[in-house]
Scaffold this motif. Structure first.
Motif, short mmCIF file in Angstrom:
data_model
loop_
_atom_site.label_atom_id
_atom_site.label_comp_id
_atom_site.label_asym_id
_atom_site.label_seq_id
_atom_site.Cartn_x
_atom_site.Cartn_y
_atom_site.Cartn_z
N HIS A 1 0.82 -1.22 0.00
CA HIS A 1 0.00 0.00 0.00
C HIS A 1 0.85 1.26 0.00
N GLN A 2 1.91 1.28 0.79
CA GLN A 2 2.72 2.49 0.87
C GLN A 2 3.41 2.78 -0.46
N ASP A 3 3.86 1.74 -1.14
CA ASP A 3 4.46 1.93 -2.47
C ASP A 3 3.41 2.41 -3.47
N CYS A 4 2.18 1.89 -3.35
CA CYS A 4 1.09 2.35 -4.22
C CYS A 4 0.82 3.84 -4.01
N LEU A 5 0.84 4.27 -2.76
CA LEU A 5 0.63 5.69 -2.47
C LEU A 5 1.71 6.55 -3.12
N ILE B 1 -8.25 11.94 -0.01
CA ILE B 1 -9.07 11.30 -1.05
C ILE B 1 -8.21 10.38 -1.90
N GLY B 2 -6.97 10.81 -2.18
CA GLY B 2 -6.06 9.98 -2.96
C GLY B 2 -5.76 8.66 -2.28
N GLU B 3 -5.59 8.68 -0.97
CA GLU B 3 -5.35 7.44 -0.23
C GLU B 3 -6.53 6.49 -0.35
N GLU B 4 -7.75 7.04 -0.35
CA GLU B 4 -8.94 6.20 -0.48
C GLU B 4 -9.05 5.61 -1.89
N ILE B 5 -8.66 6.40 -2.89
CA ILE B 5 -8.66 5.89 -4.27
C ILE B 5 -7.65 4.75 -4.41
#
Length: 760
Positions: A276-280, A302-306
């Motif tokens: 997840h952190q790499d995705c962020l 909002i970006g984190e939720e997407i």
């Protein structure tokens, strides 16, 4: 959902029928009432299309209704194009003295009446389905500025370093091995398998341990022996390795565990979901270019939720991050986060919701262009210029500004789709034209939307739906019947017939070519690349809608019928590698709409009054003309020529003075012209002064080039960006004026041993 392909087609037809130029034409012919009635009825149908598309999978009657609508929409487009064809014919009326304007008006009036009657029938049927009209508010995300390339780059990958190191370590272990070593990378679509393979391929540790590296794409039709042969043939295209053993090391990527089991000699590397952190980090790198800490904190939330909705799939993260690039409106981000598409049931091999979202947020003019890309087989490599002209041939590119070049509009479309990750694997070809292909998941998406628009023909027993408009034969050598195309029941309304193969030597019967000319009057694209036949029939001139004709790589044809010059709509004529072609058609000057011409011919000289009269020409490539000594002297007529390439013309002695008058020329490439002397006498009048302003100049393998021809760059002091010079053994010095060219961003000099100065 707002991805109704028919809605987009209807929108395009309505725009064409309402264009000012055509409305004036309809008025002059007394047909404006008929056309206006058709426009009004189509507008009413468009209002119920979205609901009809939603009911389509569950209602066969609506399926039939939509099929009839699709047919009449294309019929209307054909009528519009026929008016445009007639307008072009009138520009060269003396050449077509047999044209009868009264007969044309009567015929077109009858066609419009038939279309109106069919549309009336469709309107009458829609009331039976209980469809309600909607006002469609398309939600499109607008960028603050346009990106010029895809963000997907192997140098900027996040979170795959450990996987890369593990695979490289395995590869290096096998350097001294005697057997084939195959390392499979396995994972679902969108995980970044190909990107990981690129990381490995370009790593310095691999470069230093392996003498040769090859990158090969293979189709979904998996046969181990053919894959191996394709790899070996990539190493040496002039040889054929059919029976040899191999000692390469091989890394493959696949979604299929079964393929990995068949090919792999070691345990497969199962690529995991991205943490997840790499995705962020990846998301905000795409959306904010690494400036997320300066962004609105609400956007970060909002970006984190997407990102959580992307479920660790990098392609989904990149696609949505690129979609939101430079968008600062919170409502736009919330619209992506809260979209209903996330609620759809997702199977392992389904198209990612993020990709559908990206498609839905395309402007309408880009949607149909994207869907048209499904014409290419998976892993087919095409050029940006080829794609733009295919779009143009099918009427998908329009400009309301007369001063705006259609090619520039098309390139803007291409770059916008690149910025949204719809294309990948970019490379520069021989003429500086970009090569690329579609991501396989994007290809799946385009196919799912096109609904039987395209058909790839693999066998002689294949059933072709009546709705098909584009027919492709990607592997002609695998077809047992050489007359296969004539035996298939291809719809008369087909617009594209193409052999998207890259291997020559398939003999095509002349009966098939005649069939194309007789049976398919609405063809826009006829791509016969690498087919071999001796005669192009005279009836080719009857294909008045034809805009794209390729005979690339035909080694048998020696003459073209002069009737080909009746193709006033033709924009592209490709005659490259037609080694036996004796000469160009004598009336080529009548092909007034030609914009891209590539030629190989046995002529000693190109006469005046031919190519020089093609005022619409933008791209001219002259190559492999071994006998050609002189070019045409009236180049000054090519006022719109932007790119000129002269390559492998070993007998060419000089360039005409009129080359200096190409006022629009921005790219010039001259390569492997062994006898070309650049010395040119300076004229006494101003007409002989260089009038073009080059942006790119490439001079390669020119042994007679001793003194740099300053006239080539005299007018380019403030425009020249790229200059490449290579294998010019006798070039002694570069021009001093290079020091004053502030716009020059790339100067590449290779293999010029006599150079003794450095002006930069």
């Amino acid at each position: 959902m707002a991805d109704s392909f028919l809605f987009i087609i209807a929108e395009g037809v309505l725009e064409k029928l309402g264009s000012l130029a055509l409305r004036e034409f309809f008025l002059a012919w007394g047909l404006e009432t008929e056309v206006e009635t058709i426009r009004e009825i189509l507008g009413a149908i468009q209002a119920v299309l979205l609901e009809a598309e939603q009911q389509r999978p569950h209602n066969h009657a609506i399926e039939f209704w939509l099929g009839k609508l699709q047919d009449v929409l294309y019929d209307a487009e054909d009528v519009v194009d026929e008016f445009e064809c007639e307008a072009l014919r009138r520009k060269v009326r003396r050449f077509f003295s047999s044209s009868n304007p009264l007969a044309f008006r009567f015929r077109m009036g009858h066609k419009l009446k038939k279309i109106r009657e069919t549309v009336d029938e469709i309107v009458a049927l829609k009331s039976k389905f209980g469809l309600t009209e909607r006002i469609f508010d398309r939600h499109v995300i607008h960028r603050k500025k346009e990106m010029t390339h895809s963000f997907v780059d192997a140098c900027n990958v996040i979170g795959r370093e450990q996987a890369r190191d593990n695979i490289i370590e395995m590869l290096v272990q096998f350097v001294d091995g005697e057997n084939v070593s195959v390392i499979p990378i396995v994972g679902i679509g969108g995980l970044g398998k190909t990107t990981l393979a690129k990381l490995v391929y370009n790593d310095q540790r691999v470069i230093s341990n392996f003498e040769m590296k090859l990158w090969v794409c293979v189709s979904d039709v998996f046969e181990l022996e053919k894959v191996i042969i394709k790899i070996l043939n990539s190493a040496s295209p002039c040889q054929r390795y059919m029976d040899l053993d191999i000692d390469h090391k091989i890394v493959i990527t696949t979604r299929s565990k079964r393929v990995a089991e068949i090919m792999g000699t070691v345990s497969a590397h199962n690529l995991s979901l991205l943490p997840h952190q790499d995705c962020l980090s990846l998301f905000f790198k795409c959306a904010c270019r690494g400036q997320q800490e300066k962004q609105n904190p609400n956007l970060k939330r909002i970006g984190e939720e997407i990102v959580r909705k992307c479920k660790g799939v990098p392609l989904a993260v990149i696609t949505l991050g690129s979609l939101l690039y430079s968008v600062t409106d919170e409502r736009e981000w919330e619209f992506i986060r809260d979209n209903e598409i996330w609620k759809l049931e997702q199977k392992e091999d389904d198209i990612l919701p993020a990709l559908r979202l990206s498609y839905e947020h395309l402007p309408s003019y880009l949607k149909r262009c994207f869907v048209y890309c499904s014409i290419f087989p998976k892993d087919y490599e095409f050029t940006e210029l080829q794609l733009v002209y295919l779009w143009m041939a099918n009427g998908l590119i329009e400009s309301s500004n007369e001063n705006q070049e259609l090619e520039d509009v098309g390139m803007r479309y291409f770059k916008e789709l690149c910025s949204r990750c719809f294309f990948e694997d970019f490379s520069e070809g021989a003429r500086g034209i970009v090569n690329c292909k579609m991501h396989d998941l994007m290809h799946d998406l385009a196919l799912s939307i096109s609904r039987n628009e395209c058909s790839v023909v693999m066998t002689s027993t294949q059933q072709i739906p009546k709705s098909v408009r584009h027919i492709f034969f990607p592997y002609p050598k695998s077809l047992s019947d050489q007359d296969l195309p004539t035996s298939l029941q291809i719809p008369q309304t087909v617009r594209t017939i193409s052999f998207l193969n890259r291997t020559r030597g398939w003999i095509c019967s002349e009966r098939f070519i005649k069939t194309c000319c007789l049976r398919f009057p609405y063809l826009r694209v006829l791509d016969l690349a690498f087919l071999e036949f001796q005669i192009l029939p005279k009836r080719i001139g009857d294909l008045k809608h034809l805009k794209y004709l390729s005979l690339y790589g035909n080694c048998l044809i020696n003459r073209l019928p002069n009737s080909i010059c009746k193709l006033q709509s033709l924009q592209v004529l490709i005659l490259t590698l037609c080694y036996k072609l004796q000469e160009l058609p004598k009336d080529i000057q009548h092909m007034i709409n030609l914009r891209w011409l590539t030629i190989t011919t046995k002529q000693k000289y190109l006469p005046t009054g031919g190519i020089g009269c093609l005022k619409a020409l933008r791209f001219l490539f002259i190559s492999w003309c071994d006998n050609l000594e002189y070019l045409f002297e009236d180049m000054q007529g090519l006022k719109k020529l932007r790119s000129l390439a002269i390559t492998y013309c070993r007998s060419l002695k000089s360039l005409p003075q009129s080359i200096k008058c190409l006022t629009a020329l921005d790219t010039l490439r001259i390569d492997a012209c062994k006898n070309l002397d650049f010395t040119m006498e300076e004229g006494e009048d101003n007409q002989c002064l260089t009038q073009f302003s080059l942006q790119k100049l490439v001079l390669i393998d020119l042994p007679k080039l001793a003194e740099f021809p300053e006239w080539l760059i005299r007018g380019s002091t403030n425009s020249l960006k790229v200059m490449r010079i290579g294998e010019c053994d006798n070039l002694r010095e570069l021009p001093r004026c290079l020091q004053n060219m502030s716009s020059l961003s790339e100067l590449q000099i290779i293999g010029c041993p006599q150079l003794n100065n450095d002006p930069i």
